[in-house]
Design a protein around this motif. Sequence first.
Motif, PDB file in Angstrom:
ATOM      1  N   ILE A   1      18.898  64.075 -20.375  1.00 57.93           N
ATOM      2  CA  ILE A   1      17.483  64.538 -20.648  1.00 57.93           C
ATOM      3  C   ILE A   1      17.430  64.778 -22.115  1.00 57.93           C
ATOM      4  O   ILE A   1      18.152  65.139 -22.930  1.00 57.93           O
ATOM      5  CB  ILE A   1      17.457  66.101 -19.796  1.00 57.93           C
ATOM      6  N   PRO A   2      16.040  64.294 -22.531  1.00 59.20           N
ATOM      7  CA  PRO A   2      15.621  64.681 -23.975  1.00 59.20           C
ATOM      8  C   PRO A   2      15.723  65.890 -24.432  1.00 59.20           C
ATOM      9  O   PRO A   2      15.350  66.922 -23.474  1.00 59.20           O
ATOM     10  CB  PRO A   2      14.268  64.022 -23.965  1.00 59.20           C
ATOM     11  N   PHE A   3      16.357  65.970 -25.466  1.00 56.82           N
ATOM     12  CA  PHE A   3      16.504  67.518 -26.146  1.00 56.82           C
ATOM     13  C   PHE A   3      16.288  67.210 -27.626  1.00 56.82           C
ATOM     14  O   PHE A   3      17.101  67.141 -28.436  1.00 56.82           O
ATOM     15  CB  PHE A   3      17.780  68.038 -25.949  1.00 56.82           C
ATOM     16  N   GLU A   4      14.794  67.439 -27.905  1.00 52.20           N
ATOM     17  CA  GLU A   4      14.488  67.102 -29.350  1.00 52.20           C
ATOM     18  C   GLU A   4      14.133  68.206 -30.025  1.00 52.20           C
ATOM     19  O   GLU A   4      13.519  68.026 -30.884  1.00 52.20           O
ATOM     20  CB  GLU A   4      13.634  65.999 -29.295  1.00 52.20           C
ATOM     21  N   LEU A   5      14.520  69.584 -29.605  1.00 51.33           N
ATOM     22  CA  LEU A   5      14.330  70.577 -30.487  1.00 51.33           C
ATOM     23  C   LEU A   5      14.902  70.950 -31.607  1.00 51.33           C
ATOM     24  O   LEU A   5      14.575  71.419 -32.518  1.00 51.33           O
ATOM     25  CB  LEU A   5      14.674  71.733 -29.475  1.00 51.33           C
TER      26      LEU A   5
ATOM     27  N   GLY B   1      19.520  83.581 -20.100  1.00 40.64           N
ATOM     28  CA  GLY B   1      19.399  84.437 -21.323  1.00 40.64           C
ATOM     29  C   GLY B   1      20.216  83.558 -22.565  1.00 40.64           C
ATOM     30  O   GLY B   1      20.580  82.722 -22.356  1.00 40.64           O
ATOM     31  N   VAL B   2      20.501  84.360 -23.471  1.00 37.20           N
ATOM     32  CA  VAL B   2      21.087  83.799 -24.690  1.00 37.20           C
ATOM     33  C   VAL B   2      22.318  83.329 -24.471  1.00 37.20           C
ATOM     34  O   VAL B   2      22.740  82.139 -25.302  1.00 37.20           O
ATOM     35  CB  VAL B   2      21.134  85.181 -25.953  1.00 37.20           C
ATOM     36  N   THR B   3      23.122  83.942 -23.524  1.00 43.47           N
ATOM     37  CA  THR B   3      24.605  83.482 -23.510  1.00 43.47           C
ATOM     38  C   THR B   3      24.501  82.151 -22.652  1.00 43.47           C
ATOM     39  O   THR B   3      25.230  81.460 -23.048  1.00 43.47           O
ATOM     40  CB  THR B   3      25.318  84.694 -22.655  1.00 43.47           C
TER      41      THR B   3
ATOM     42  N   GLU C   1      13.872  80.989 -36.094  1.00 46.51           N
ATOM     43  CA  GLU C   1      13.041  81.651 -37.116  1.00 46.51           C
ATOM     44  C   GLU C   1      11.884  80.843 -37.395  1.00 46.51           C
ATOM     45  O   GLU C   1      11.052  81.262 -37.939  1.00 46.51           O
ATOM     46  CB  GLU C   1      14.244  81.510 -38.297  1.00 46.51           C
ATOM     47  N   THR C   2      11.905  79.611 -36.773  1.00 45.34           N
ATOM     48  CA  THR C   2      10.404  78.842 -37.017  1.00 45.34           C
ATOM     49  C   THR C   2       9.578  78.955 -35.776  1.00 45.34           C
ATOM     50  O   THR C   2       8.575  78.135 -35.764  1.00 45.34           O
ATOM     51  CB  THR C   2      11.077  77.323 -37.153  1.00 45.34           C
ATOM     52  N   GLY C   3       9.883  79.955 -35.000  1.00 42.82           N
ATOM     53  CA  GLY C   3       8.829  80.251 -33.845  1.00 42.82           C
ATOM     54  C   GLY C   3       9.343  79.845 -32.528  1.00 42.82           C
ATOM     55  O   GLY C   3       8.461  79.903 -31.558  1.00 42.82           O
ATOM     56  N   GLY C   4      10.300  78.831 -32.432  1.00 40.49           N
ATOM     57  CA  GLY C   4      10.887  78.636 -31.220  1.00 40.49           C
ATOM     58  C   GLY C   4      11.187  79.603 -30.107  1.00 40.49           C
ATOM     59  O   GLY C   4      11.374  80.788 -30.535  1.00 40.49           O
ATOM     60  N   THR C   5      11.088  79.428 -29.017  1.00 40.76           N
ATOM     61  CA  THR C   5      11.500  80.545 -27.760  1.00 40.76           C
ATOM     62  C   THR C   5      12.817  80.155 -27.205  1.00 40.76           C
ATOM     63  O   THR C   5      13.034  78.998 -27.058  1.00 40.76           O
ATOM     64  CB  THR C   5      10.028  80.537 -26.947  1.00 40.76           C
ATOM     65  N   LEU C   6      13.395  81.096 -26.323  1.00 37.47           N
ATOM     66  CA  LEU C   6      14.326  80.982 -25.649  1.00 37.47           C
ATOM     67  C   LEU C   6      13.905  80.041 -24.475  1.00 37.47           C
ATOM     68  O   LEU C   6      14.710  79.177 -23.957  1.00 37.47           O
ATOM     69  CB  LEU C   6      14.890  82.405 -25.116  1.00 37.47           C
ATOM     70  N   ASP C   7      12.760  80.274 -23.928  1.00 37.65           N
ATOM     71  CA  ASP C   7      12.504  79.639 -22.726  1.00 37.65           C
ATOM     72  C   ASP C   7      12.324  78.035 -23.035  1.00 37.65           C
ATOM     73  O   ASP C   7      12.727  76.925 -22.122  1.00 37.65           O
ATOM     74  CB  ASP C   7      11.103  79.895 -22.051  1.00 37.65           C
ATOM     75  N   GLU C   8      11.889  77.706 -24.281  1.00 37.02           N
ATOM     76  CA  GLU C   8      11.740  76.080 -24.610  1.00 37.02           C
ATOM     77  C   GLU C   8      13.097  75.621 -24.640  1.00 37.02           C
ATOM     78  O   GLU C   8      13.251  74.453 -24.502  1.00 37.02           O
ATOM     79  CB  GLU C   8      11.138  76.196 -26.001  1.00 37.02           C
ATOM     80  N   VAL C   9      14.219  76.420 -25.118  1.00 31.56           N
ATOM     81  CA  VAL C   9      15.692  75.877 -25.105  1.00 31.56           C
ATOM     82  C   VAL C   9      16.207  75.791 -23.897  1.00 31.56           C
ATOM     83  O   VAL C   9      16.961  75.000 -23.748  1.00 31.56           O
ATOM     84  CB  VAL C   9      16.467  76.755 -26.275  1.00 31.56           C
ATOM     85  N   ALA C  10      15.868  76.883 -22.989  1.00 28.67           N
ATOM     86  CA  ALA C  10      16.536  77.059 -21.570  1.00 28.67           C
ATOM     87  C   ALA C  10      16.070  75.943 -20.464  1.00 28.67           C
ATOM     88  O   ALA C  10      16.786  75.320 -19.726  1.00 28.67           O
ATOM     89  CB  ALA C  10      16.470  78.420 -20.975  1.00 28.67           C
ATOM     90  N   THR C  11      14.948  75.509 -20.629  1.00 28.51           N
ATOM     91  CA  THR C  11      14.099  74.647 -19.760  1.00 28.51           C
ATOM     92  C   THR C  11      14.959  73.451 -19.843  1.00 28.51           C
ATOM     93  O   THR C  11      15.561  72.906 -18.491  1.00 28.51           O
ATOM     94  CB  THR C  11      12.840  74.560 -20.013  1.00 28.51           C
ATOM     95  N   PRO C  12      15.381  72.530 -20.888  1.00 32.12           N
ATOM     96  CA  PRO C  12      15.928  71.245 -20.675  1.00 32.12           C
ATOM     97  C   PRO C  12      17.283  71.599 -20.045  1.00 32.12           C
ATOM     98  O   PRO C  12      17.849  70.630 -19.632  1.00 32.12           O
ATOM     99  CB  PRO C  12      15.705  70.756 -22.117  1.00 32.12           C
TER     100      PRO C  12
END
Length: 117
Positions: free
Chosen positions: A5-9, A44-46, A77-88
């Motif tokens: 899955i693309p993960f370009e964050l 969550g974060v974990t 720190e640059t405005g990214g969210t937990l949801d944006e990371v968790a989804t992929p």
Amino acid sequence: MKKTIPFELFAKGQTIYFDILRLAALEELLGDSILQIMRRADAGVTFVLAGLTIGLQHEYPQNTRAVILEKLEQYFETGGTLDEVATPIVRAIVASGIFGKVDEARKNEEAPAKEKS
């Protein structure tokens, strides 16, 4: 064949994936089964830290957890969210096939019906 899955964050061209060994490592790290975690929608974060540490091992083979921690801090720190990371991460777990194959045609047929309701 592994389903990536693309993960370009963090960087362009990166991908994330889970196979059976990685899913087992993720369960061990989280202390619960993937099925239970997904049922609870526990992202969550974990979950994110563990998911990226395991799912991105091929991108960061050396000191993966420390690198992921640093990348996550920079991302947030640059405005990214937990949801944006968790989804992929969730998409990569599903793409592993552990929950069976998703019938794309059926999924596409059901989408308009849900919108009309």
